[in-house]
Design a protein around this motif. Structure first.
Motif, PDB file in Angstrom:
ATOM      1  N   TRP A 111       0.822  -1.206   0.000  1.00 20.25           N
ATOM      2  CA  TRP A 111       0.000   0.000   0.000  1.00 20.25           C
ATOM      3  C   TRP A 111       0.861   1.264   0.000  1.00 20.25           C
ATOM      4  O   TRP A 111       0.612   2.210  -0.737  1.00 20.25           O
ATOM      5  N   ARG A 112       1.914   1.255   0.824  1.00 19.76           N
ATOM      6  CA  ARG A 112       2.731   2.441   0.968  1.00 19.76           C
ATOM      7  C   ARG A 112       3.621   2.725  -0.244  1.00 19.76           C
ATOM      8  O   ARG A 112       4.218   3.790  -0.337  1.00 19.76           O
ATOM      9  N   CYS A 113       3.694   1.786  -1.160  1.00 18.13           N
ATOM     10  CA  CYS A 113       4.432   2.056  -2.400  1.00 18.13           C
ATOM     11  C   CYS A 113       3.768   3.156  -3.222  1.00 18.13           C
ATOM     12  O   CYS A 113       4.447   3.898  -3.934  1.00 18.13           O
ATOM     13  N   ASP A 114       2.454   3.258  -3.117  1.00 20.69           N
ATOM     14  CA  ASP A 114       1.714   4.224  -3.932  1.00 20.69           C
ATOM     15  C   ASP A 114       0.937   5.242  -3.117  1.00 20.69           C
ATOM     16  O   ASP A 114       0.189   6.041  -3.678  1.00 20.69           O
ATOM     17  N   HIS A 115       1.076   5.216  -1.781  1.00 21.01           N
ATOM     18  CA  HIS A 115       0.334   6.135  -0.924  1.00 21.01           C
ATOM     19  C   HIS A 115       1.265   6.720   0.130  1.00 21.01           C
ATOM     20  O   HIS A 115       2.135   6.025   0.658  1.00 21.01           O
ATOM     21  N   ARG A 116       1.053   7.982   0.462  1.00 20.84           N
ATOM     22  CA  ARG A 116       1.951   8.679   1.381  1.00 20.84           C
ATOM     23  C   ARG A 116       1.700   8.354   2.839  1.00 20.84           C
ATOM     24  O   ARG A 116       2.549   8.582   3.694  1.00 20.84           O
ATOM     25  N   ASP A 117       0.502   7.868   3.149  1.00 22.77           N
ATOM     26  CA  ASP A 117       0.198   7.580   4.556  1.00 22.77           C
ATOM     27  C   ASP A 117      -0.603   6.297   4.666  1.00 22.77           C
ATOM     28  O   ASP A 117      -0.814   5.595   3.677  1.00 22.77           O
ATOM     29  N   ASP A 118      -1.036   6.002   5.899  1.00 20.23           N
ATOM     30  CA  ASP A 118      -1.714   4.730   6.180  1.00 20.23           C
ATOM     31  C   ASP A 118      -3.229   4.774   6.005  1.00 20.23           C
ATOM     32  O   ASP A 118      -3.899   3.789   6.310  1.00 20.23           O
ATOM     33  N   TRP A 119      -3.767   5.885   5.554  1.00 22.59           N
ATOM     34  CA  TRP A 119      -5.216   5.962   5.416  1.00 22.59           C
ATOM     35  C   TRP A 119      -5.653   5.044   4.274  1.00 22.59           C
ATOM     36  O   TRP A 119      -5.430   5.328   3.105  1.00 22.59           O
ATOM     37  N   GLY A 120      -6.231   3.910   4.625  1.00 25.52           N
ATOM     38  CA  GLY A 120      -6.629   2.909   3.650  1.00 25.52           C
ATOM     39  C   GLY A 120      -5.811   1.639   3.745  1.00 25.52           C
ATOM     40  O   GLY A 120      -6.020   0.703   2.973  1.00 25.52           O
ATOM     41  N   VAL A 121      -4.906   1.581   4.731  1.00 27.53           N
ATOM     42  CA  VAL A 121      -4.022   0.428   4.844  1.00 27.53           C
ATOM     43  C   VAL A 121      -4.691  -0.771   5.511  1.00 27.53           C
ATOM     44  O   VAL A 121      -4.173  -1.886   5.458  1.00 27.53           O
ATOM     45  N   ALA A 122      -5.851  -0.561   6.114  1.00 30.05           N
ATOM     46  CA  ALA A 122      -6.524  -1.621   6.881  1.00 30.05           C
ATOM     47  C   ALA A 122      -7.864  -1.997   6.265  1.00 30.05           C
ATOM     48  O   ALA A 122      -8.405  -1.284   5.414  1.00 30.05           O
ATOM     49  N   THR A 123      -8.402  -3.104   6.732  1.00 27.88           N
ATOM     50  CA  THR A 123      -9.765  -3.477   6.334  1.00 27.88           C
ATOM     51  C   THR A 123     -10.756  -2.450   6.861  1.00 27.88           C
ATOM     52  O   THR A 123     -11.668  -2.037   6.152  1.00 27.88           O
ATOM     53  N   MET A 124     -10.570  -2.017   8.109  1.00 29.52           N
ATOM     54  CA  MET A 124     -11.416  -0.962   8.677  1.00 29.52           C
ATOM     55  C   MET A 124     -10.535   0.201   9.106  1.00 29.52           C
ATOM     56  O   MET A 124      -9.668   0.062   9.960  1.00 29.52           O
ATOM     57  N   ASN A 125     -10.769   1.367   8.479  1.00 33.74           N
ATOM     58  CA  ASN A 125      -9.981   2.568   8.728  1.00 33.74           C
ATOM     59  C   ASN A 125     -10.874   3.599   9.408  1.00 33.74           C
ATOM     60  O   ASN A 125     -11.923   3.960   8.869  1.00 33.74           O
ATOM     61  N   ILE A 126     -10.469   4.074  10.598  1.00 36.27           N
ATOM     62  CA  ILE A 126     -11.343   4.922  11.404  1.00 36.27           C
ATOM     63  C   ILE A 126     -10.651   6.239  11.744  1.00 36.27           C
ATOM     64  O   ILE A 126      -9.531   6.251  12.245  1.00 36.27           O
ATOM     65  N   ASP A 127     -11.335   7.325  11.471  1.00 34.16           N
ATOM     66  CA  ASP A 127     -10.852   8.659  11.836  1.00 34.16           C
ATOM     67  C   ASP A 127     -11.987   9.488  12.435  1.00 34.16           C
ATOM     68  O   ASP A 127     -11.992  10.708  12.349  1.00 34.16           O
ATOM     69  N   GLY A 128     -12.971   8.811  13.033  1.00 35.66           N
ATOM     70  CA  GLY A 128     -14.081   9.477  13.697  1.00 35.66           C
ATOM     71  C   GLY A 128     -14.077   9.121  15.173  1.00 35.66           C
ATOM     72  O   GLY A 128     -13.506   8.106  15.582  1.00 35.66           O
TER      73      GLY A 128
END
Length: 353
Positions: A111-128
């Motif tokens: 994932w990090r090869c094409d993305h700058r951070d971990d947002w989307g690295v998991a099955t469930m991604n939570i920022d609320g």
């Protein structure tokens, strides 16, 4: 006749009064509903018989925030979705833990090869904030699907533009960003390798787990901030340590594991840390497969400001206890008793999950 007329007038006035009251109640209910004071329940059914077919579509249908929790009830089935939650006050409730499954196959290194951070690295991604998970299974299936190395194109590698992806790297089922007040009850978090359950908010993260099963590889339960797990089961598939903690932002930050059980491959190790951390294990049970190795400090350039803070009480291993997990709560700051180590003690009254 006069009496009859008066009675009719009184009856009419009573009816008008009742209608007025009903109107007021209806308006009040509507206003409260609009303000989020009445529970909102949305159904997700992958078979399309009612509600939404997609969990993410159900989440997207909600306003960003609410004064009361919104319930997303997921009917049994396998949901091959990557979930993103940036909204607050949401309950994700499965029909039952065993048969309500959310699954993806994600290697963090890829994932990090094409993305700058971990947002989307998991099955469930939570920022609320104020998110509850209950009666579901959340799986990152990568390590179960890939038993060998893969060489992939990697834009982030400025030299070779390639990267080797192994089945033993980070495979997150849950990853939080700035989220706090996350609660999980009767949830099975599953991956083959590292960082399965990653509630990461070292500034003000507060995380609560009850009756959960967690399995994975290195550091597969790795909270930052304040965390409390009770009646949970941990199983190590691989890796040099099962649990980890980062409490480097605030001296009071801690991870508490109470009445939990630990098992895994023969020789699995209990835990480690490489930043300031604080562990409390109370009334825990270890299988005979656990190695004779205390929670250990990984060689690190980080400065450990508050020293070694690892505490045990009434923990036992099947097949015989090791001396390193003998009772030592008296060494902890404030000399807490085992009975006093509870939710209120951990979160200092800021949250009661």
């Amino acid at each position: 006749m006069v009496l009859v007329k008066k009675m009719k007038i009184k009856i009419n006035h009573s009816i008008i009064a009742i209608i007025s009251l009903l109107t007021v109640f209806t308006l009040a209910y509507t206003q409260l509903h609009a303000l989020g004071k009445t529970p909102v329940k949305i159904i997700v059914d992958k078979n399309g018989k009612e509600g939404f077919k997609s969990i993410q579509d159900a989440i997207n249908s909600l306003p960003d925030s609410s004064l009361q929790p919104r319930i997303i009830f997921i009917k049994r089935g396998i949901y091959a979705e990557k979930i993103f939650i940036k909204k607050s006050n949401i309950i994700i409730e499965g029909e039952n833990e065993e048969n309500t499954i959310i699954t993806q196959s994600i290697a963090r290194d890829e994932w990090r090869c094409d993305h700058r951070d971990d947002w989307g690295v998991a099955t469930m991604n939570i920022d609320g904030n104020d998110i509850t998970l209950t009666d579901i299974t959340i799986v990152n299936n990568y390590g179960f699907e890939h038993n060998g190395n893969r060489v992939i194109a990697c834009a982030a590698d400025s030299i070779t533009h390639k990267k080797i992806i192994t089945p033993y790297g980070h495979q997150m089922a849950l990853r939080t960003a700035k989220a706090t007040r996350l609660k999980a009850v009767n949830v099975h978090f599953k991956s083959f390798a590292g960082d399965t359950v990653s509630p990461w908010n070292v500034d003000d993260g507060m995380f609560y787990f009850k009756n959960c099963t967690m399995e994975g590889g290195v550091d597969f339960y790795c909270p930052r901030g304040w965390a409390y797990a009770e009646n949970c089961t941990f199983f190590a598939n691989t890796g040099p340590a099962s649990i980890w903690h980062d409490g480097s932002k605030n001296e009071d930050e801690k991870t508490v594991l109470k009445n939990c059980s630990f098992d895994g491959y023969k020789g699995f190790k209990l835990g480690r840390y490489h930043k300031d951390a604080q562990f409390y294990l109370i009334d825990c049970t270890f299988s005979k497969n656990m190695a004779d190795q205390d929670i250990y400090l990984v060689p690190t350039a980080n400065v450990i400001k508050w020293g070694r803070r690892i505490y045990y009480f009434n923990c036992h291993r099947k097949g015989g206890d090791y001396g390193w997990f003998k009772n030592n709560l008296s060494e902890a700051q404030g000399n807490p008793s085992a009975d006093s180590i509870n939710i209120s003690w951990v979160f200092k009254g800021r949250w009661n999950p």
